[in-house]
Each structure stands twice: as C-alpha cells, then as structure tokens.
Design a protein around this motif. Sequence first.
Motif, PDB file in Angstrom:
ATOM      1  N   ASN A  14       0.797  -1.239   0.000  1.00 48.11           N
ATOM      2  CA  ASN A  14       0.000   0.000   0.000  1.00 48.11           C
ATOM      3  C   ASN A  14       0.822   1.278   0.000  1.00 48.11           C
ATOM      4  O   ASN A  14       0.486   2.237  -0.684  1.00 48.11           O
ATOM      5  CB  ASN A  14      -0.914   0.003   1.232  1.00 48.11           C
ATOM      6  N   ASP A  41       9.677  -7.372  -4.481  1.00 48.50           N
ATOM      7  CA  ASP A  41       8.697  -7.946  -3.563  1.00 48.50           C
ATOM      8  C   ASP A  41       8.844  -9.463  -3.573  1.00 48.50           C
ATOM      9  O   ASP A  41       9.598 -10.009  -4.388  1.00 48.50           O
ATOM     10  CB  ASP A  41       7.259  -7.492  -3.897  1.00 48.50           C
ATOM     11  N   SER A  45       3.832 -11.943  -4.464  1.00 47.00           N
ATOM     12  CA  SER A  45       3.276 -10.638  -4.854  1.00 47.00           C
ATOM     13  C   SER A  45       3.637 -10.262  -6.288  1.00 47.00           C
ATOM     14  O   SER A  45       3.409  -9.128  -6.710  1.00 47.00           O
ATOM     15  CB  SER A  45       3.787  -9.545  -3.907  1.00 47.00           C
TER      16      SER A  45
HETATM   17  P1  NDP Z   1       2.290  -1.203   3.725  1.00 49.10           P
HETATM   18  O1  NDP Z   1       2.873  -0.872   2.426  1.00 49.10           O
HETATM   19  O2  NDP Z   1       1.019  -0.529   4.127  1.00 49.10           O
HETATM   20  O3  NDP Z   1       3.352  -0.970   4.908  1.00 49.10           O
HETATM   21  C1  NDP Z   1       4.686  -1.441   4.780  1.00 49.10           C
HETATM   22  C2  NDP Z   1       5.415  -1.278   6.068  1.00 49.10           C
HETATM   23  O4  NDP Z   1       5.505   0.100   6.403  1.00 49.10           O
HETATM   24  C3  NDP Z   1       4.757  -1.974   7.272  1.00 49.10           C
HETATM   25  O5  NDP Z   1       5.791  -2.545   8.050  1.00 49.10           O
HETATM   26  C4  NDP Z   1       4.115  -0.834   7.996  1.00 49.10           C
HETATM   27  O6  NDP Z   1       4.053  -1.068   9.378  1.00 49.10           O
HETATM   28  C5  NDP Z   1       5.124   0.264   7.742  1.00 49.10           C
HETATM   29  N1  NDP Z   1       4.626   1.606   8.048  1.00 49.10           N
HETATM   30  C6  NDP Z   1       5.358   2.589   8.601  1.00 49.10           C
HETATM   31  N2  NDP Z   1       4.614   3.668   8.810  1.00 49.10           N
HETATM   32  C7  NDP Z   1       3.393   3.372   8.408  1.00 49.10           C
HETATM   33  C8  NDP Z   1       2.176   4.100   8.401  1.00 49.10           C
HETATM   34  N3  NDP Z   1       2.055   5.313   8.852  1.00 49.10           N
HETATM   35  N4  NDP Z   1       1.103   3.519   7.876  1.00 49.10           N
HETATM   36  C9  NDP Z   1       1.162   2.289   7.401  1.00 49.10           C
HETATM   37  N5  NDP Z   1       2.288   1.544   7.406  1.00 49.10           N
HETATM   38  C10 NDP Z   1       3.381   2.076   7.926  1.00 49.10           C
HETATM   39  O7  NDP Z   1       2.095  -2.779   3.877  1.00 49.10           O
HETATM   40  P2  NDP Z   1       1.463  -3.818   2.874  1.00 49.10           P
HETATM   41  O8  NDP Z   1       1.126  -4.995   3.711  1.00 49.10           O
HETATM   42  O9  NDP Z   1       0.444  -3.191   1.994  1.00 49.10           O
HETATM   43  O10 NDP Z   1       2.695  -4.174   1.922  1.00 49.10           O
HETATM   44  C11 NDP Z   1       3.849  -4.792   2.387  1.00 49.10           C
HETATM   45  C12 NDP Z   1       4.584  -5.415   1.226  1.00 49.10           C
HETATM   46  O11 NDP Z   1       5.729  -6.066   1.777  1.00 49.10           O
HETATM   47  C13 NDP Z   1       3.771  -6.467   0.495  1.00 49.10           C
HETATM   48  O12 NDP Z   1       3.822  -6.206  -0.882  1.00 49.10           O
HETATM   49  C14 NDP Z   1       4.435  -7.783   0.851  1.00 49.10           C
HETATM   50  O13 NDP Z   1       4.451  -8.725  -0.229  1.00 49.10           O
HETATM   51  C15 NDP Z   1       5.849  -7.339   1.208  1.00 49.10           C
HETATM   52  N6  NDP Z   1       6.455  -8.258   2.184  1.00 49.10           N
HETATM   53  C16 NDP Z   1       7.765  -8.606   2.033  1.00 49.10           C
HETATM   54  C17 NDP Z   1       8.360  -9.522   2.872  1.00 49.10           C
HETATM   55  C18 NDP Z   1       9.768  -9.947   2.668  1.00 49.10           C
HETATM   56  O14 NDP Z   1      10.152 -11.000   3.071  1.00 49.10           O
HETATM   57  N7  NDP Z   1      10.583  -9.145   2.056  1.00 49.10           N
HETATM   58  C19 NDP Z   1       7.605 -10.128   3.989  1.00 49.10           C
HETATM   59  C20 NDP Z   1       6.285  -9.653   4.115  1.00 49.10           C
HETATM   60  C21 NDP Z   1       5.741  -8.735   3.231  1.00 49.10           C
HETATM   61  P3  NDP Z   1       2.739  -1.640  10.098  1.00 49.10           P
HETATM   62  O15 NDP Z   1       2.615  -3.095   9.666  1.00 49.10           O
HETATM   63  O16 NDP Z   1       3.076  -1.477  11.534  1.00 49.10           O
HETATM   64  O17 NDP Z   1       1.587  -0.817   9.656  1.00 49.10           O
END
Ligand code: NDP
Length: 323
Positions: A14, A41, A45
Amino acid sequence: MTKKIITITGAAGNIAYSLIFRILSGGIFPKNTKIQLKLLDIPESSKILQGVKYEVEDCAFESLDSIITTDNMEIAFGDSDYILLVGAKPRSKGMQRSDLLLDNASIFKNQGQAINQHCKDSTRIIVVGNPANTNALIVSQHTPKIPTHNITSLMRLDQNRAKSIFASKLNVSVPSIRKLVVWGNHSATQFPDISNVQVDDLTNLHDKYDDNWLRKEFIPRVQNRGAEIIDYRGKSSAASAASAVYDHLNSIVNGSDDWESMGVASINPYNISSEIFYSYPLSVTTHSNKIIEGLDISRETLDYLKVTEEELIHERDIIKDLL
Ligand code: NDP
C-alpha cells in the motif's frame, strides 16, 4: 542527463502504491535526472507487482528511465543510489509482538547482507517497514561497508503529524513552524517536542495553548495518530506514510534548512543508549546528518525520552541474536 537508481521493497504494498507515483512526479531531483526504479517484492506478490509496473508505465512519466520488477535481492539492490526498505511482515491475528519483531528482524538481516554485497558504499538507505528503528539497527549491523549515517529510519510522518496538529491549534500555516521534532521510537512512546519551536511572525506562543492541552491532548494525539486514522478509515495511513517517505528522501537528497526528525544510530547524546536507532533532532545536509546536541532538556522531557528509549532497548533485546 544523470541517472539515479532507486530501489523500493514491498513494492506491491500500500505505501509503495502511493510512493512510487509521488517520486516519479518530480520535485526531488533536478529535471534532467532520469530514475531507474527497481521494485522488489516476494514471489507471492509478483502478479500485483506486474500490475503496478503497467500502471507506472501508463503514467508516461518524463522522469522514468526504466523499471525493473524482481524478487531477487541482487538484482534489486545492485548499484542502487537510494534504497527504500518499505516491505515488512504485518502482524497477523494472535501473533505476539516479539514474533513480529523476530520475523522482520530476519528479513532485514538478509536484506542488509545482500545490500552490503551488491551496493556501492555511497548508497543511502531509508527504513520504513516496522518496527522501523530496530529494523534499521539490524540493517546497520549487516552493512559494514556502508557508513552508518547513510542509514536512517522514518520519523517524518510523526513530525508532519505533530506540525499539522500544532499549526491548527495556533491557527498558522504548517511551513511557518520550525524546529518541531519527534524523539525516540515510531510508536506510541514517541515524544513530539515543541520546546524549541519557532513560528514565523509569532512571539509569545504560550498565549496560544496551555500545558494541559500539551500534555493531555497534543502529545497523546500525535502518539496515537496512526490508530486514529485506522479507526476512521478502517485501513492504515499508507498515503500519508508515503508522503512522509517522499519528504524524508527529499531532505536527504537536497538537505533541509529546518530541524528534521529521523531515526539514526545513537551516539549517546542526551545519555541515550548507543546501542539503538533513536529519533533525534537533526541538521541534514546533502552529504550527512548531524544530531543537534546541547539542547536544554527539562526533567519532564527527559522522562519522556527515557520511556521511548526503554522501549527501543527492549526491542533490541528481543532481536539481539540476529545482530
Ligand atoms: P504497507 O505498504 O502498508 O506498509 C509497509 C510497512 O511500512 C509496514 O511494516 C508498515 O508497518 C510500515 N509503516 C510505517 N509507517 C506506516 C504508516 N504510517 N502507515 C502504514 N504503514 C506504515 O504494507 P502492505 O502490507 O500493503 O505491503 C507490504 C509489502 O511487503 C507487500 O507487498 C508484501 O508482499 C511485502 N512483504 C515482504 C516480505 C519480505 O520477506 N521481504 C515479507 C512480508 C511482506 P505496520 O505493519 O506497523 O503498519
């Protein structure tokens, strides 16, 4: 024409969905700079990532040189000028905070090792994925070739929130507020600090608010703003987080004439542990960032600084085997 390579992890998520388009819209780099985007990613994904790539291409951005989508860290990090570590595992139902810390710690450890292997030592790294400060600590421990001051974690959203709420109380514009910073962790223990604030064309700031408002409304509202947004929107604050990453990157690339809040490796100023990443007031130039030292810290402020320090030490203790 110059070219900059920017890597974004969690690029199907997001925050990235707002961030990519903000960066390519311009405003950070000179007009003759072309951007190569590397979007990383996980394999699960990859279809979404392909859709994001198509949308970016459909914008016909003048600034875009090329775009690579991948699940391979070597491809993603190789030769990158700026790495925005956004992707992280979200907390799932029933999961303990310590499990989340450990899961993300191992992701950021692997990424740090890959960055160290494939990047130039001038690479600048911004950690966004939570717990951002502790993830930044892990990355710094696994990137010995990259100067520690090249690694920062996102606190700009907290600073932007604090400035906006304070500006609204004072009935002034946000840009007229200077030297408002947020100390500590990107969590509900953070401390938004107005004790050094200057407001253009305004003296006697204290006439505009009282200490009760400061303690009972301002500080808790900034600390809990993320939860407030989720309560209203039903979703997290991804757009304002993306906007804050844009602002943070802009400060790193172009410097800033204001104080900025970023998580950085602590070097023990104000008696804060040197074994954590902690958000301080910083002076940021195009080459570096420097903690602003020597500020007068009241007893009450010190109590706030210690609470958020303790939380970061606790996070560090949970993941210490991965350092
Ligand atoms: P977001 O893009 O919404 O958020 C990503 C990260 O930013 C989260 O850790 C989130 O923390 C953090 N964050 C910091 N500030 C904020 C804020 N103000 N509002 C919201 N988030 C904030 O997460 P999605 O789940 O939409 O996307 C994550 C992506 O990461 C996915 O595409 C997924 O496939 C990928 N991913 C990669 C992994 C890997 O191994 N490399 C493992 C897991 C996921 P918080 O959760 O506390 O909101």
